[in-house]
Design an enzyme around this catalytic site. Structure first.
Site, PDB file in Angstrom:
ATOM      1  N   HIS A 152      -4.304   6.572   0.616  1.00 50.94           N
ATOM      2  CA  HIS A 152      -3.538   5.327   0.578  1.00 50.94           C
ATOM      3  C   HIS A 152      -4.133   4.436  -0.486  1.00 50.94           C
ATOM      4  CE1 HIS A 152      -6.777   3.855   3.257  1.00 50.94           C
ATOM      5  NE2 HIS A 152      -6.373   2.618   3.043  1.00 50.94           N
ATOM      6  N   GLU A 175       0.858  -1.177   0.000  1.00 58.35           N
ATOM      7  CA  GLU A 175       0.000   0.000   0.000  1.00 58.35           C
ATOM      8  C   GLU A 175       0.899   1.233   0.000  1.00 58.35           C
ATOM      9  OE1 GLU A 175      -2.994   0.127   3.040  1.00 58.35           O
ATOM     10  OE2 GLU A 175      -3.826  -1.827   2.476  1.00 58.35           O
ATOM     11  N   HIS A 235      -5.164   0.508  -2.043  1.00 55.96           N
ATOM     12  CA  HIS A 235      -5.516  -0.887  -1.808  1.00 55.96           C
ATOM     13  C   HIS A 235      -5.089  -1.644  -3.072  1.00 55.96           C
ATOM     14  CE1 HIS A 235      -8.894  -0.159   1.414  1.00 55.96           C
ATOM     15  NE2 HIS A 235      -7.683   0.108   1.861  1.00 55.96           N
ATOM     16  N   ASP A 249      -8.809   0.649   8.621  1.00 60.50           N
ATOM     17  CA  ASP A 249      -8.979   2.053   8.233  1.00 60.50           C
ATOM     18  C   ASP A 249     -10.023   2.714   9.130  1.00 60.50           C
ATOM     19  OD1 ASP A 249      -7.179   1.700   6.170  1.00 60.50           O
ATOM     20  OD2 ASP A 249      -8.725   1.315   4.671  1.00 60.50           O
TER      21      ASP A 249
HETATM   22 ZN    ZN Z   1      -7.098   0.844   3.628  1.00 60.45          ZN
END
Ligand code: ZN
Length: 125
Positions: free
Chosen positions: A71, A16, A73, A84
């Site tokens: 961020h 990530e 995935h 999260d």
């Molecule tokens: Zn996430």
């Protein structure tokens, strides 16, 4: 800016990527890449504190502030994970980039009364 964030997400894959969003209130003007220091970066992200402070300094120097974080995935949808959700806090824009499908998906989220609510992202330039 979106292209830059997507490039960061692709570069970081299979991990990530993460970074900060800089702007004013709901107007995002720029982004600041950060190192992901999570112990398991393929499914988690932790923004390197030095990079976070650097983003705050860069924002202040431009008369702006850190208004959110992004961020990626790499292999799942652009929907907040349980982690999260647990680590989120109010008044912040969370942008998630999913690289799971044939083309990237970018979604915005914010915490409203303890739950993530979708935020419509509009390109203004
Ligand atoms: Zn996430």
């Amino acid at each position: 800016m979106l292209d830059g964030i997507l490039a960061h997400a692709r570069r970081a894959r299979p991990d990530e990527c993460c970074g900060l969003l800089i702007g004013r209130a709901h107007d995002v003007r720029g982004f600041h890449e950060a190192r992901n220091t999570a112990a398991s970066p393929r499914t988690r992200y932790t923004i390197n504190p030095e990079d976070h402070f650097a983003a705050i300094r860069a924002a202040r120097a431009a008369g702006l502030e850190v208004v959110g974080a992004y961020h990626s995935h790499p292999a799942s949808e652009a929907v907040p994970s349980a982690t999260d959700r647990a680590e989120a806090f109010p008044h912040f824009l969370f942008v998630i980039v999913s690289l799971a499908g044939p083309s990237p998906v970018v979604c915005g989220w914010t915490l409203l009364e303890g739950n993530f609510a979708p935020v419509r992202l509009v390109r203004t330039t």
